[in-house]
Motif scaffolding. Structure first.
Motif, PDB file in Angstrom:
ATOM      1  N   ASN A 116      -6.432  -2.910  -0.657  1.00 18.96           N
ATOM      2  CA  ASN A 116      -5.608  -4.112  -0.524  1.00 18.96           C
ATOM      3  C   ASN A 116      -6.078  -5.054   0.581  1.00 18.96           C
ATOM      4  OD1 ASN A 116      -3.784  -3.640  -2.658  1.00 18.96           O
ATOM      5  ND2 ASN A 116      -2.747  -2.093  -1.429  1.00 18.96           N
ATOM      6  N   ARG A 127      -5.414   3.032  -0.326  1.00 18.07           N
ATOM      7  CA  ARG A 127      -4.678   1.854  -0.792  1.00 18.07           C
ATOM      8  C   ARG A 127      -4.808   0.703   0.196  1.00 18.07           C
ATOM      9  NH1 ARG A 127       1.215   3.878  -2.849  1.00 18.07           N
ATOM     10  NH2 ARG A 127       0.526   5.616  -4.147  1.00 18.07           N
ATOM     11  N   LEU A 128      -4.730   1.019   1.493  1.00 17.78           N
ATOM     12  CA  LEU A 128      -4.886  -0.024   2.508  1.00 17.78           C
ATOM     13  C   LEU A 128      -6.245  -0.714   2.366  1.00 17.78           C
ATOM     14  CD1 LEU A 128      -3.380   1.784   5.616  1.00 17.78           C
ATOM     15  CD2 LEU A 128      -2.473  -0.291   4.551  1.00 17.78           C
ATOM     16  N   SER A 150       0.815  -1.218   0.000  1.00 18.83           N
ATOM     17  CA  SER A 150       0.000   0.000   0.000  1.00 18.83           C
ATOM     18  C   SER A 150       0.846   1.264   0.000  1.00 18.83           C
ATOM     19  CB  SER A 150      -0.935  -0.003   1.217  1.00 18.83           C
ATOM     20  OG  SER A 150      -1.784  -1.125   1.170  1.00 18.83           O
ATOM     21  N   PHE A 155      -2.642   6.687   1.112  1.00 20.59           N
ATOM     22  CA  PHE A 155      -2.282   5.481   1.869  1.00 20.59           C
ATOM     23  C   PHE A 155      -3.507   4.775   2.430  1.00 20.59           C
ATOM     24  CE2 PHE A 155      -0.361   3.678   5.938  1.00 20.59           C
ATOM     25  CZ  PHE A 155       0.196   2.573   5.317  1.00 20.59           C
TER      26      PHE A 155
END
Length: 103
Positions: A84, A80-81, A54, A77
């Protein structure tokens, strides 16, 4: 003479207010820009890999079975976390304060 059982709901409500509500308030706090995050994911997820994929890095040396602390300079971030596989992203500073850890 009144029995203890009659007071039990009041006692339980008091315990709830003193213990659970402060924790819920800290966990539900808005995320500060650029601060550390506590990342929660499901069983079997490689948490270190999740943070790195991430665009971040792991902070600290200890972790819980379903959580890890990480941070990143990337503005996206948190997104993205989530993309994912992170279940929840919590404010690391708030959680550290709750646990009386100096960051």
């Amino acid at each position: 003479m009144m029995r203890f059982a009659q007071y039990l709901p009041v006692v339980l409500a008091g315990v709830f207010c003193v213990t659970v509500l402060p924790v819920m308030t800290m966990v539900g706090a808005p995320l500060k820009e650029g601060g550390p995050r506590v990342i929660v994911a499901g069983p079997g997820v490689d948490l270190t890999n999740l943070v790195e994929v991430s665009g971040g890095w792991v902070v600290g040396v200890s972790r819980a079975p379903l959580a890890i602390m990480g941070t990143s300079d990337a503005e996206d971030f948190d997104m993205r976390l989530k993309l994912n596989g992170a279940w929840a992203i919590l404010d690391g500073d708030a959680l550290a304060w709750l646990c009386d850890v100096k960051t």
